[in-house]
Design an enzyme around this catalytic site. Structure first.
Site, PDB file in Angstrom:
ATOM      1  N   GLY A  46       0.833  -1.194  -0.053  1.00  0.00           N
ATOM      2  CA  GLY A  46       0.023   0.122  -0.053  1.00  0.00           C
ATOM      3  C   GLY A  46       0.991   1.242   0.016  1.00  0.00           C
ATOM      4  CD  GLN A  51       3.536   5.939   2.663  1.00  0.00           C
ATOM      5  OE1 GLN A  51       2.547   5.152   2.149  1.00  0.00           O
ATOM      6  NE2 GLN A  51       4.375   5.104   3.116  1.00  0.00           N
ATOM      7  CB  CYS A  88       5.042   2.177   7.808  1.00  0.00           C
ATOM      8  SG  CYS A  88       4.719   3.653   6.697  1.00  0.00           S
ATOM      9  CG  LEU A  89       6.500   0.757   1.706  1.00  0.00           C
ATOM     10  CD1 LEU A  89       5.705   1.079   0.496  1.00  0.00           C
ATOM     11  CD2 LEU A  89       7.521  -0.031   1.495  1.00  0.00           C
ATOM     12  CG  HIS A 130      -0.793   1.563   7.472  1.00  0.00           C
ATOM     13  ND1 HIS A 130       0.229   1.300   8.342  1.00  0.00           N
ATOM     14  CD2 HIS A 130       0.072   2.175   6.452  1.00  0.00           C
ATOM     15  CE1 HIS A 130       1.302   1.647   8.028  1.00  0.00           C
ATOM     16  NE2 HIS A 130       1.302   2.361   6.932  1.00  0.00           N
ATOM     17  CD  GLU A 131      -1.312   2.653   2.698  1.00  0.00           C
ATOM     18  OE1 GLU A 131      -0.736   3.851   2.653  1.00  0.00           O
ATOM     19  OE2 GLU A 131      -0.883   1.676   3.004  1.00  0.00           O
ATOM     20  CG  HIS A 134       0.406   6.935   5.174  1.00  0.00           C
ATOM     21  ND1 HIS A 134       1.714   7.202   5.972  1.00  0.00           N
ATOM     22  CD2 HIS A 134       0.613   5.321   5.068  1.00  0.00           C
ATOM     23  CE1 HIS A 134       2.603   6.182   5.961  1.00  0.00           C
ATOM     24  NE2 HIS A 134       1.985   5.123   5.685  1.00  0.00           N
TER      25      HIS A 134
HETATM   26 NI    NI Z   1       2.709   3.304   5.730  1.00  0.00          NI
END
Ligand code: NI
Length: 178
Positions: A46, A51, A88-89, A130-131, A134
């Site tokens: 995701g 991000q 998380c990225l 989660h998204e 963000h």
């Molecule tokens: Ni994330």
């Protein structure tokens, strides 16, 4: 196709609340395409627009059924409880067991402007939450309990002084980066 650099923990863009997309046009479609490419390259399942530094309400994901894009998402209902080892990225190499609602009802739009209404539980529900976080400027670190958060802050502080070198995948534990 273009890929973006993924903004990392500490970047102020990750703390800002994103803005509604007023018109779903070719630029939005191109952004979605590049975000999907960036997500696959990372790799993650995701990715939210902020991000990659774009302050708009859109995220992409792929839980194994092909790439999906959600524009202007909202979670209209959430129920239950589910624990998942969440990564998380934007906080690479770290993950924690995080408790969140187990089922969510998400609404939004696809790239053709069609209204979406999706009931999702467990993993997909987790990706959505989660998204959405963000897009509201919230990182998973803020969803940790007190002890986890203390540990996380210490690791992230140390990392800020001595940035990761080598292969960050070596630090990955369980879970997916969202
Ligand atoms: Ni994330």
């Amino acid at each position: 196709m273009t890929t973006f650099a993924i903004r990392q923990y500490g970047d102020p863009v990750l703390r800002q609340v994103t803005k509604v997309i007023e018109e779903i046009d070719g630029r939005v479609a191109k952004l979605a395409e590049d975000m999907i490419e960036t997500m696959y390259e990372a790799p993650g399942v995701g990715l939210a627009a902020n991000q990659v530094g774009v302050q708009r309400r859109m995220f992409v994901y792929d839980v194994g059924d092909g790439p999906m894009v959600i524009v202007n998402p909202t979670i209209v209902e959430s129920t239950g409880e589910w624990t998942y080892q969440e990564g998380c990225l934007s906080v690479p190499g770290l993950s924690w067991p995080i408790v969140r609602p187990g089922s969510v009802h998400l609404t939004g739009y696809d790239l053709d402007g069609n209204e979406l209404s999706i009931e999702a539980d467990e993993f997909v529900g987790r990706v959505f939450q989660h998204e959405l976080d963000h897009l509201d400027g919230i990182l998973l670190v803020e969803r940790l309990d007190e002890d986890q958060r203390r540990e996380a802050k210490a690791i992230l502080r140390a990392r800020a002084l001595e940035p990761l070198t080598g292969d960050p995948d070596g630090l990955h534990t369980l879970g997916e980066d969202l």
